[in-house]
Design an enzyme around this catalytic site. Structure first.
Site, PDB file in Angstrom:
ATOM      1  N   SER A 303       0.816  -1.222   0.000  1.00 46.26           N
ATOM      2  CA  SER A 303       0.000   0.000   0.000  1.00 46.26           C
ATOM      3  C   SER A 303       0.844   1.265   0.000  1.00 46.26           C
ATOM      4  O   SER A 303       1.910   1.323   0.635  1.00 46.26           O
ATOM      5  CB  SER A 303      -0.909   0.024   1.229  1.00 46.26           C
ATOM      6  OG  SER A 303      -1.793  -1.068   1.237  1.00 46.26           O
ATOM      7  N   HIS A 377      -7.582  -0.171   5.999  1.00 44.65           N
ATOM      8  CA  HIS A 377      -7.164  -1.550   6.221  1.00 44.65           C
ATOM      9  C   HIS A 377      -7.240  -1.946   7.695  1.00 44.65           C
ATOM     10  O   HIS A 377      -7.663  -3.068   8.016  1.00 44.65           O
ATOM     11  CB  HIS A 377      -5.753  -1.770   5.673  1.00 44.65           C
ATOM     12  CG  HIS A 377      -5.678  -1.742   4.184  1.00 44.65           C
ATOM     13  ND1 HIS A 377      -6.289  -2.703   3.399  1.00 44.65           N
ATOM     14  CD2 HIS A 377      -5.084  -0.870   3.319  1.00 44.65           C
ATOM     15  CE1 HIS A 377      -6.084  -2.428   2.125  1.00 44.65           C
ATOM     16  NE2 HIS A 377      -5.353  -1.330   2.052  1.00 44.65           N
TER      17      HIS A 377
END
Length: 451
Positions: A303, A377
């Site tokens: 990410s 997340h």
């Protein structure tokens, strides 16, 4: 007689008639007052066929409005299509006296703004759902300068939360054999790592170590809502450039992989901002991949860390750290610093701990992580596993995060517990390595050596 056939025939005739009326009714110039009248006529209609035609006509008028006229229309929605205070007072008085379910329901109905019923009726048109999503996109662009329009956005969000709930979403795998009309949209909507051309897209979709999945909604056809790109990998990936180029780190046989790396999650419809799809998407993709490749052990992201460089600059400007830290961070101002090994080493010892502090300790006004990707997340139940040095050396990666990338790890047995702890207590699940980096950041803030 086949009633389903008759119903389908009726719908086809109605839609063709609506389209014809739509084209005829907007041949001349229009402004927001024409649209308001069309909406009022739609609300007064009590027939199915006429309502479809009127909804189509209203949406056609809206599409022809200028930006200023759309702004005027939204103002009229806020003022003329709100709930009636007198009706609310009357319904509340009745409920206060009776306190039963019937009067409670009447109170609910009185409190609902008229524009919610208008949106439901506009949705009668064959393409109504998608047009309303685009209408909200226009509204969102106005909210910063016109916060008084926020109640309209609340109405959209309320309705879309029902219309786009998980039960209506369809998961589809995207590959090189997917229709070109959808592949073109994947190229256009990719928001994390830009797809350069069709060859770039093919590298991401056609290789045996790649997967791509998207959510669709039956009411808006081949328009994807959100999609995720996956690289099958051996071990946890730390750098995005080899994944994007396919130059190294790939595997020839998917059964050799032990990790599935989610390296790009893109929301496609701005008008659905705030409607949660990503958590459902990741969890269902994990299930799909687990069934296809049961040997997979790790489900992890690679990410970006958007906002980290901006936060660093703000801290530098506010003189938040000792001189030694400021002197080291000043090297970020040197062009191509990431290509100088000595500068890399000096910055790594400082930037990785500060990144851990940014992700773990820095919170917004709601007490949640400052970083939006971390909020997503961690809120889904993932663990902050690793901070990768120079994981993205593209211009964008260097500019937004000093080249850092992060692995968030989804451990199936821990997802629910992590989610509950994060939601209830604000606890961030992270690895011991990340916790050690956060401790080093606290030492740096006191002027102690980074190592």
């Amino acid at each position: 007689m086949n009633m389903m056939f008759l119903q389908e025939l009726f719908n086809n005739i109605t839609q063709r008639d609506a389209l014809l009326r739509r084209r005829q009714s907007v041949a001349s110039a229009v402004d927001h007052t024409h649209l308001v009248k069309a909406c009022q006529a739609l609300l007064e209609s009590d027939g199915e066929a006429s309502s479809i035609a009127l909804a189509s006509r209203a949406l056609a008028i809206y599409q022809r409005l200028s930006q200023d006229e759309k702004s005027h229309f939204f103002k009229r929605l806020a003022e003329d299509f709100a709930a009636e205070p007198e009706h609310i007072d009357s319904a509340y008085a009745a409920y206060r006296d009776a306190r039963d379910n019937r009067t409670l329901q009447q109170l609910f109905e009185a409190c609902e703004p008229l524009r919610q019923e208008l949106f439901r009726r506009l949705n009668f048109a064959s393409d109504g759902t998608y047009e309303l999503v685009n209408m909200r996109k226009d509204l969102l662009a106005l909210l910063r300068d016109q916060p008084e329009l926020a109640p309209i956005d609340d109405d959209f969000a309320h309705l879309f939360g029902s219309w786009f709930n998980r039960g209506f979403l369809m998961l589809k795998r995207i590959d090189w054999n997917t229709p070109a009309s959808i592949l073109e949209k994947i190229i256009r909507y990719e928001a994390v790592h830009e797809i350069q051309d069709w060859d770039d897209l093919r590298r991401r979709l056609d290789a045996r170590d790649r997967r791509c999945f998207a959510f669709f909604h039956p009411a808006i056809g081949d328009e994807p809502l959100i999609f995720v790109e996956v690289a099958l990998h051996k071990g946890l990936p730390s750098r995005i450039q080899p994944i994007l180029s396919g130059s190294e780190g790939g595997i020839e046989d998917p059964e050799d992989a032990d990790s599935a790396a989610f390296f790009g999650i893109s929301n496609c419809q701005t008008g659905l901002r705030g409607i949660s799809f990503g958590n459902f998407l990741i969890k269902q993709v994990v299930q799909e991949l687990s069934q296809e490749l049961p040997q997979l052990k790790y489900f992890v992201t690679l990410s970006p860390v958007p906002g980290f460089a901006q936060w660093l600059n703000e801290q530098r400007q506010n003189d938040q750290w000792p001189a030694s830290v400021h002197d080291t961070l000043a090297e970020l101002d040197t062009p191509e610093w990431h290509q100088d090994k000595q500068r890399q080493d000096r910055l790594k010892a400082t930037l990785q701990p500060l990144a851990a502090r940014y992700l773990v300790d820095e919170k917004n006004r709601h007490g949640l992580p400052l970083n939006p990707v971390a909020r997503f997340h961690l809120g889904n139940g993932a663990k902050l596993q690793r901070i990768n040095w120079l994981g993205d050396t593209s211009d964008k990666g260097i500019k937004q995060a000093a080249g850092l990338m992060v692995n968030y790890l989804y451990v199936l047995d821990d997802i629910e517990r992590n989610h509950e702890n994060y939601t209830a207590k604000g606890t961030i699940a992270c690895s011991s390595d990340v916790r050690d980096l956060a401790k080093r950041a606290r030492k740096l803030a006191k002027g102690e050596p980074a190592k």
